[in-house]
Design an enzyme around this catalytic site. Structure first.
Site, PDB file in Angstrom:
ATOM      1  N   GLU A   6       0.940  -1.149  -0.207  1.00  0.00           N
ATOM      2  CA  GLU A   6      -0.268  -0.063  -0.028  1.00  0.00           C
ATOM      3  C   GLU A   6       0.921   1.455  -0.119  1.00  0.00           C
ATOM      4  O   GLU A   6       1.741   0.999   1.261  1.00  0.00           O
ATOM      5  CB  GLU A   6      -1.017   0.166   1.515  1.00  0.00           C
ATOM      6  CG  GLU A   6      -1.710   1.312   1.078  1.00  0.00           C
ATOM      7  CD  GLU A   6      -2.328   1.205   2.912  1.00  0.00           C
ATOM      8  OE1 GLU A   6      -3.462   1.933   3.277  1.00  0.00           O
ATOM      9  OE2 GLU A   6      -1.821   0.489   3.615  1.00  0.00           O
ATOM     10  N   ASP A  66     -10.694   0.754   2.715  1.00  0.00           N
ATOM     11  CA  ASP A  66     -10.704   2.253   3.589  1.00  0.00           C
ATOM     12  C   ASP A  66     -11.383   3.367   2.409  1.00  0.00           C
ATOM     13  O   ASP A  66     -10.816   4.752   2.169  1.00  0.00           O
ATOM     14  CB  ASP A  66      -9.064   2.667   3.461  1.00  0.00           C
ATOM     15  CG  ASP A  66      -8.017   1.632   4.097  1.00  0.00           C
ATOM     16  OD1 ASP A  66      -8.803   1.580   5.048  1.00  0.00           O
ATOM     17  OD2 ASP A  66      -7.198   1.913   3.958  1.00  0.00           O
TER      18      ASP A  66
END
Ligand code: GLC
Ligand code: CA
Length: 588
Positions: A266, A344
């Site tokens: 990420e 998210d």
């Protein structure tokens, strides 16, 4: 020398499972590992080849498992280590791979390492976290610097036992590990990585993997949020000086023992040149990364990532963000990823297309075409395959569970004395990009609680589950689910152009309604993939790339219902994929 075998993960279709909201097997209202195992045949049938499981480790759940108190155990409501062994075996038996989340920038404040570390300055773990002395100004004790936590407030928390502060880039129950110490890195590798690779998993999704290395002088951040005590300090903790050294060390000393381990990182807030340093094959750091340009569209990063400040993005901005991610492979030895959702983010249908009832299904299929024709490793998020969309605007703050969203809301409410219009504004932003949108239970059927649980779900189920659910879509040949299945199959059949295609070219950059692109492959001379995507509620003309309207082309697929024919114009939210057989456009 024989040519190296292609990496298994490049063409793999991956699917993210966020365990709390996926499938509950025992009626306690929380998803669990046996629930996941029961759905593996469904995923296999969809065309999924790799599962990414979000944190299922033992955790006090201050940040839904991204605060880990023991890497070597499972959060009891999700199951046991035996259940995990079972999941690994069940995936492998079906020919699927499994990757786990690797959260090693920080632990939970309940991890044994931190409980020990906080006791005093001399214990064995004393330096395993980032401890700093207070600043004393006018006799007053202050934090070591002005850094703002990514989730709001100060990034430092005071600890009386040590009369020191510890750093937490996320919530205060997520202390940052001190990566500077070799002993700490060894501890992390052994407990968080080797423990699970020894059990046979196939890789990791690496959480916030550009934050480990900080500016160890810990200077104050420049003031960007005027009048605020705590300032965004990304420059001082993103892509820090030792990141590459440590990722290489991890690859050489740990991962290489296990073969071709997928490490998908990420990587927020990183420009293209810097991304390349992480994912170039030669660098031997990460396999590929999630670049955030697409999913950050519309969120006000300049305001320190505050979720209630949203700005509607334009289609040209969306195209530009996708171009950046596609171009990572242009003339390089790097690899890229394709994703529009994760745990998210708000749902892609609501953010990037439309969730209006009349266009919803068509739009979800259009996004399926976009994703499945882009180059890179494809990641779908649970529920995306049936076109789940954001919760309605009518939901109040009492439905929210996410700490990040609640912090953002409470911050606005506090600043403005609970002014109803400000509170409404905060909710409006969260309704679009708040993390709970992706965290609503997966809609399995039209029974109570959408078949997610027989008990009381830990978070509210979407109101529309009777219309949008897996069971109904399995039966309907024109459903979003069956379209995804078809599209994933097509992606595999045309992997050269769809998964591995190069020369991604956008032909209508400034068009606000249509997205037209082509791709080619060096070994498929003259052939091109031509994709038309409508992002409009109205009919749109087709903008053919120069010369391509005249050449021989085969319609591989459109997102119209079976029996419907494509016409002269694109209908609202229509998508078409053509294979151009003999392009006269050499050089394009
Ligand atoms: C990553 C995760 C997110 C989490 C954060 C802190 O961004 O995806 O869910 O809150 O890291 O671990
Ligand atoms: Ca359960």
């Amino acid at each position: 020398m024989t040519a190296p075998s292609p990496n298994w993960w490049k063409a793999s279709t991956c699917y993210q499972i966020w365990p709390a909201s996926y499938k509950d097997s025992n009626g306690d209202g929380i998803g669990d590992i046996p629930g996941i195992i029961s759905t593996l045949p469904y995923l296999k049938d969809l065309g999924v080849e790799t599962i990414w499981l979000s944190p299922m480790y033992d955790s006090p759940q201050k940040d839904m498992g991204y605060d880990i108190s023991n890497y070597e155990d499972v959060y009891p409501p999700y199951g046991t280590l035996d259940d995990m062994d079972n999941l690994i075996k069940s995936c492998h038996d079906l020919g699927m791979k499994l990757i786990l989340d690797l959260v090693i920038n920080h632990t939970s404040d309940q991890h044994a390492w931190f409980l020990e570390s906080r006791k005093d300055k001399t214990n064995r773990y004393a330096d395993w976290f980032v401890w700093k002395d207070p600043r004393i100004v006018d006799g007053k004790r202050l934090e070591p610097n002005n850094w703002r936590s990514i989730f709001g407030g100060s990034a430092w928390e005071y600890c009386e036992e040590r009369d020191q502060y510890y750093l937490h880039l996320f919530v205060k129950e997520q202390p940052d590990l001190n990566w500077e110490l070799e002993e700490v890195r060894r501890g992390i590798y052994k407990s968080a990585i080797e423990f699970w690779l020894d059990k046979g998993i196939d890789g990791f999704r690496v959480d916030t993997c550009n934050l480990y290395s900080k500016d160890i002088t810990y200077p104050n951040a420049v003031v960007r949020l005027h009048g605020e005590e705590h300032q965004p300090a990304f420059d001082h903790f993103t892509n820090g000086p030792r990141m590459h050294e440590w990722l290489k060390e991890q690859r050489e000393q740990v991962l290489d023992k296990y073969g071709d381990v997928l490490m998908v990182g990420e990587l927020p807030g990183t420009d293209a040149a810097e991304v390349l340093q992480y994912v170039s094959a030669e660098a031997r750091e990460l396999s590929c990364v999630f670049d955030f340009d697409v999913v950050m569209l519309g969120t006000a990063t300049h305001a320190g990532g505050k979720k209630h400040h949203t700005v509607r993005h334009t289609l040209p901005q969306f195209k530009e963000a996708i171009r950046k991610v596609q171009d990572l492979i242009r003339g390089t030895d790097a690899w890229t990823t394709v994703f529009l959702e994760n745990h998210d983010q708000g749902r892609s249908l609501s953010r990037f297309a439309t969730d209006k009832p009349e266009w919803r299904e068509q739009a979800a299929k259009m996004l399926a075409v976009l994703m499945c024709t882009l180059t890179g490793t494809l990641f779908l998020y649970q529920g995306q395959e049936i076109g789940m969309y954001n919760h309605p605007e009518s939901w109040g703050v009492e439905e929210l569970r996410d700490i990040d969203s609640l912090n953002a809301y409470n911050d606005v409410a506090k600043r403005h004395n609970n002014d109803p219009l400000w509170c409404k504004k905060a909710m409006k932003g969260l309704q679009l990009v708040g993390r709970d949108n992706a965290r609503l239970p997966v809609q399995w059927d039209d029974s109570k609680n959408a078949g997610f649980t027989t008990g009381k779900p830990w978070i509210r189920v979407h109101d529309d589950y009777e219309a949008v659910n897996v069971a109904a879509q399995i039966k309907d040949p024109n459903s979003v689910l069956n379209f995804y299945k078809k599209m994933i199959k097509l992606r595999k059949e045309h992997a050269d152009l769809m998964v591995f295609g190069q020369d991604f070219s956008v032909w209508d950059f400034h068009d606000q309604d249509v997205f037209t692109f082509t791709k080619s492959h060096p070994e498929r001379h003259g052939e091109k993939l031509l994709v038309f995507l409508s992002f409009s509620d109205e009919e749109q003309p087709l903008h053919y790339p120069t010369g391509l309207d005249k050449v021989k082309k085969e319609l591989l697929l459109s997102n119209l219902n079976e029996g419907e024919e494509v016409g002269k114009y694109l209908s609202p939210w229509e998508a078409r994929v053509y294979l151009i057989k003999e392009s006269v456009l050499n050089g394009y």
